[in-house]
Write an enzyme that holds these catalytic residues in place. Structure first.
Site, PDB file in Angstrom:
ATOM      1  N   HIS B  31      20.072 -24.712 -20.560  1.00 22.25           N
ATOM      2  CA  HIS B  31      18.857 -24.616 -21.371  1.00 22.25           C
ATOM      3  C   HIS B  31      18.777 -23.278 -22.096  1.00 22.25           C
ATOM      4  O   HIS B  31      18.341 -22.284 -21.515  1.00 22.25           O
ATOM      5  CB  HIS B  31      17.631 -24.772 -20.460  1.00 22.25           C
ATOM      6  N   HIS B 267      15.554 -26.755 -26.722  1.00 21.25           N
ATOM      7  CA  HIS B 267      15.222 -26.676 -25.296  1.00 21.25           C
ATOM      8  C   HIS B 267      16.464 -26.709 -24.403  1.00 21.25           C
ATOM      9  O   HIS B 267      16.638 -25.886 -23.519  1.00 21.25           O
ATOM     10  CB  HIS B 267      14.255 -27.806 -24.939  1.00 21.25           C
ATOM     11  N   GLU B 416      -4.042 -28.836  -2.113  1.00 22.86           N
ATOM     12  CA  GLU B 416      -2.927 -29.020  -1.184  1.00 22.86           C
ATOM     13  C   GLU B 416      -1.592 -28.587  -1.795  1.00 22.86           C
ATOM     14  O   GLU B 416      -0.774 -27.937  -1.144  1.00 22.86           O
ATOM     15  CB  GLU B 416      -2.818 -30.487  -0.738  1.00 22.86           C
ATOM     16  N   HIS B 479      -6.904 -42.701   3.706  1.00 25.04           N
ATOM     17  CA  HIS B 479      -6.723 -41.496   4.516  1.00 25.04           C
ATOM     18  C   HIS B 479      -5.790 -41.716   5.707  1.00 25.04           C
ATOM     19  O   HIS B 479      -5.512 -40.773   6.438  1.00 25.04           O
ATOM     20  CB  HIS B 479      -8.083 -40.981   4.997  1.00 25.04           C
TER      21      HIS B 479
END
Lengths: 671, 671
Positions: B31, B267, B416, B479
């Site tokens: 890159h 890129h 998280e 959950h």
């Protein structure tokens, strides 16, 4: 507003609060903090603001509401009940959090009519709502006519501080701002508390300013407990906005009315007797039985049923007019929203022969996806900034953006998690959209929770996961998936395909598109596969696993070599060389474990005979799970460590994925 | 600055660019976009701004640099080489992206000295940098004295648009703002391009304004290509800031100098010959061999070696003074940074007997964690707003925040993913910190990529994942983890423990803390287990699996029942009843698959005899992977669907996790 109506409103809100307390006390579980704090907002939404028909929760043109702070679902259950949804009876409120109830601990679209998406993991609902709003904007652009509007609804979403902190909500909000989703209204329950305490423990940012930076309009609401009008005015202001999504920040008190009001203790759990008595007294409720609903309240909400039905009737009239005036678009629209796939849609898929030039399976995928784009009007989606690498771009379908909302390629930016959760919203809009979401397989890690929710909420999202092994090469171990396949295979109701060539890729699309209540992963190679395999089959992908080649009499191969994806060629190559030495060899493609496991015992045993103990699997991924197919005495060729940066062939060689090594392993097993 | 120095600077930057081009052309991969666009910034950082010692990449007090846009690693490799790091020789630049090289496609701390953390998956590095900055702030607060400063460095991080879009970076930046990490400097390569094209495709937010909302100071830099001073001034301004982390936005051109400059084509990928010639001409490089480095450039960077060594020498003097003046703190500091665990640290862990009151394993974990807090000075960490539920709070250690940076409880908020990646930064600060990160097991899904990077980068993070099965109960399927255990077990170099009682929980801590180069997951129950089991053992956890009870002669049980975690009690209970019927039954705890798999063949077979074909596993999670242990004829009791909302006992009963059902399954297997 009349004095009388104000009294009625007050009584309705009080009754909501009393039902919250009763349900929590009965359940000895659940989350009263948000329902008590946002009772006024819930009431205004369900009774005054939203256009919805309680008698038909699936009415297409309803306003959507997503409770991103899913733990507050009791508020929604109560509002659904009072509004007249048959899905939540008063008895269901008594069964909050009980096994088998329609009022589980977090809201589930698959359990309770009136719930749009399954939420609870924080931030997901915000992204779901963005998906719903995209669906509306897209369909409106495709179908509405200047004289006939059939798609026109708002999307409301409620979030708390938790949702605001989660990265996924920022991703989704950034995209929503970019896309100018002005019919998306996000209500922020700004109660300054999370489970661990006051938000000052960890959260001191300026949320409205952040949303402004993301291109949103923001409105603050204070004093909603004294005057519902504060919130209603905010909504009216939001409706005027034509360029930006809207954040309405409601300054609220968690656990309003309880002794625990304003503290994190109100977030979840029951109340002590004194607290219950105090709240009942304050509401003038002290002599009433639990779960009492005032007739006045039911009467007020009865109007919602009438109004909702009137709205739907009106819409049906417009739709009938539309179908008459625009029969072809009308036909397409009706088929879409009825989830009818066009007949013979499979026929548009390409077929491949051994003579065709070889390609990476992501290349075959590109052909399949583009072929389907022309036959499946509901197909739309995009990539997290890897459209070129994923080869997941619909070439003739344009980009979806604020200037061209009819476009079917969504530019998600580098926001994998939001992409997946937005895709859930697109699927659960219930309008027959078939969303695809593309990124590298390794970045399924970023999407994992949203993918799980696709499966749980029966959202038929198509995940196109390219660069599916260490065969990715130079980008190295951070980009080379190893353990992702087994992690995805372990999700209930998720189908994971790893096609080996052109025909299997087409077959994976057939099987995945067909399953509108299950998400699928199609894992695709970056590197070219070596052949379109003679024995591969699009149709047989539907069985999950099948015999690709076998030179035994069909019952007695000496060895069964099982492969998937780009490694199936290696298996075929090794088999050919074994056969040249007069070995009886079967090659099996196990392209989709889940489908194979669903086949009957006879079929499964006819493919993988128990009595053939020499079974070997070849897959450039974690060996976990393969023992099921190779048996105790079989051998698993897999990848047990992380990969390495290097050219694809160098890496494959180092990790043993060469025809020679497959052959040698087979010979060892045979000896 | 002198005219001469300006010329030298110019030449250095040119040389960096030429090396970028040469390495990319040689590798035919990689890159170049960021390295060409940010050559000036890389040069200023490595040669002028950062305090680092190329001769000792691990010098404790060095400034840290994290390249969050990891694909741009070639810039860092070149800067490391020119600065004199022995880890990157000119030959290593020739081997970019080659198998076995020290210059892989993304930077890996485990491969190349001078790389602080392994990056590539976008956004991770930003959170790593927040972790490094927290480590510095924390250690400075704990150890520095008014007359003796031994901890004092900055943390630099470079990110691109991709990192800016990822949710994890917003989470991390929000926390950094809250914590007032003023020595954290985030450099934003604002080049307006991502892989798919101009950022206008998907990204139109105001990034600096967002960071301001998060509590950051922001500085814009324009014109760095004409004047390095623009960037140097920004750094000097940043150094003055005492309250806020700093975002420096550098307006840059991706692929600067190439024909592809300013476009997404720059890129990644190679350049055509004409482009290479043009760039070489522009730099006056046309007659030079590839990988040429001007003597002037090496000479300029030689000063860095001297300066770096001088800085370290100076620091060593201060440290010696510190140790003399403050012997006790000095001793602790030196042990910490040398990663020496205190002798006998294990002894602080509690032991449990069958008479002790039963608790949830998360309760046992709380005791272990708090016991260790007193003996392990490096232990620190926190929860994503579930400190109470996870029981993961160090009771006597205070909160880490801007007012009390010596505190060892980090309040992560509901973030998280950032928590896990910040924990990687804490571990990779290299100062002996032992970070723990706690949340519900199901939300390991949110952390998955960062957890994978813990394993890949050998960061010994301790993940405390409570509420580890459908036994979570009322909160329901969103959950309740089902497939998480197998997904985590599949990560190479990750140890997953699921202890059954108090002693096994202590054993899991022993085994996890010991492994400082591997992350661990300790999966813990929400609900109380039924017993402290007579045959359980903290020490035997180290073997991963062991015999808990056996009434056969030790070689000939009729059946082996294998359990983990809260289900081990069920196995014991069923075994007792079988034994009452004179059956010979062995119960095995398979508390950590990875450790068990590492044992020698003899040991493994002594626990799970091949010749005992009746083997049964009991774990309330996905059945995937268990076939390895139960064999082809064995039986797996697991959870193949999502869970349900309900009380723990109701849910366990519905899914078959009762002593009766374990017994019945065992009887069926025996019949």
């Amino acid at each position: 507003m009349s004095w009388v109506q104000k009294q009625i409103d007050k009584r309705c809100v009080e009754n909501i609060r009393m039902l919250v307390v009763d349900a929590i006390q009965e359940a000895k579980a659940g989350h009263p903090g948000l329902p008590l704090g946002m009772a006024e907002v819930g009431y205004v939404l369900y009774r005054k603001a939203m256009r919805h028909n309680p008698r038909n929760p699936k009415w297409f043109n309803r306003d959507r509401f997503v409770l991103s702070a899913g733990h507050g679902c009791l508020l929604q259950y109560i509002c659904l009940h009072l509004s007249g949804y048959s899905s939540v009876q008063i008895d269901d409120l008594r069964k909050l959090c009980k096994l088998g109830s329609r009022t589980p601990g977090h809201p589930e679209n698959v359990t309770t009519d009136g719930i749009e998406t399954t939420t609870g993991p924080l931030g997901q609902g915000v992204a779901n709502a963005v998906g719903l709003a995209i669906a509306e904007k897209h369909l409106a652009a495709r179908f509405n006519k200047s004289d006939c509007t059939i798609v026109d609804h708002r999307t409301f979403c409620m979030m708390g501080d938790g949702c605001a902190m989660e990265g996924i909500s920022n991703e989704a909000a950034s995209l929503a701002g970019h896309l100018k989703l002005n019919k998306l209204i996000l209500i922020y329950d700004d109660n300054h508390n999370t489970i661990d305490g006051d938000t000052s423990l960890a959260f001191s940012e300026d949320v409205p300013l952040r949303f402004q930076a993301l291109g949103w309009k923001t409105i603050d609401v204070e004093g909603v407990y004294d005057d519902l009008g504060t919130f209603e005015s905010a909504l009216n202001e939001a409706y005027q906005e034509l360029e930006k999504p809207i954040l309405i920040r409601v300054k609220s008190k968690i656990g309003k009315l309880s002794k625990k009001e304003g503290t994190s203790k109100a977030h979840h759990g029951t109340f002590d007797d004194e607290d219950v008595k105090g709240m009942r007294d304050a509401a003038g409720w002290n002599n009433r039985d639990p779960f009492y609903v005032s007739p006045l309240v039911y009467k007020e909400f009865e109007q919602q049923i009438k109004q909702g039905q009137a709205l739907e009737d009106q819409w049906n009239t417009v739709l009938a007019e539309y179908v008459e005036k625009y029969p072809s678009e009308g036909d397409m629209f009706i088929k879409l929203v009825n989830h009818q796939l066009p007949e013979d849609w499979r026929k548009s898929l390409p077929t491949f022969s051994t003579d065709d030039p070889v390609d990476a399976t992501r290349g075959y995928s590109e052909k399949c996806l583009n072929a389907l784009a022309s036959t499946l009007p509901g197909l739309l989606g995009g990539s997290a900034d890897l459209a070129g690498s994923n080869k997941a771009y619909l070439k003739d379908a344009g980009d979806f953006n604020s200037g061209s909302p009819w476009g079917r390629n969504i530019r998600y930016g580098i926001r994998e998690h939001a992409m997946a959760a937005i895709s859930n919203g697109l699927a659960l809009h219930g309008s027959g959209l078939i969303p695809f979401a593309a990124t590298f397989l390794v970045f399924s890690d970023y999407m994992k929770n949203a993918m799980r929710l696709s499966a749980l909420s029966k959202a038929g999202v198509l995940y196109l996961c390219t660069h599916d092994s260490i065969g990715l090469g130079e980008d190295g171990p951070t980009h080379q998936p190893v353990e992702q396949l087994i992690g995805l295979r372990a999700i209930p109701n998720m189908y994971v395909f790893r096609p080996a060539d052109g025909n299997e890729t087409a077959g994976a699309y057939m099987a995945a598109i067909k399953r509108r209540n299950s998400p699928s992963v199609i894992a695709l190679s970056r590197q070219k596969v070596w052949a379109n395999i003679a024995g591969s089959s699009a149709e047989k992908v539907e069985r999950g696993g099948y015999i690709v080649s076998d030179n035994s009499d069909g019952r007695q191969p000496e060895i069964i070599i099982i492969g998937t994806g780009s490694e199936l060629c290696l298996c075929e190559s090794a088999a050919q060389r074994l056969r040249e030495e007069n070995r009886k060899v079967r090659v099996v493609s196990l392209v989709c474990w889940e489908l194979f496991n669903e086949q009957d015992d006879d079929y499964r045993k006819s493919v993988l005979h128990d009595h053939v103990e020499r079974r070997m699997s070849v897959e450039a991924g974690s060996p976990l799970g393969w023992r099921e197919y190779v048996g105790s005495k079989g051998q698993i060729m897999g990848v047990s460590t992380f990969g390495e940066s290097g050219s694809y062939l160098d890496v494959f060689e180092k990790y043993g994925f060469t025809p020679e090594n497959v052959l040698n392993n087979a010979l060892r097993l045979l000896s």
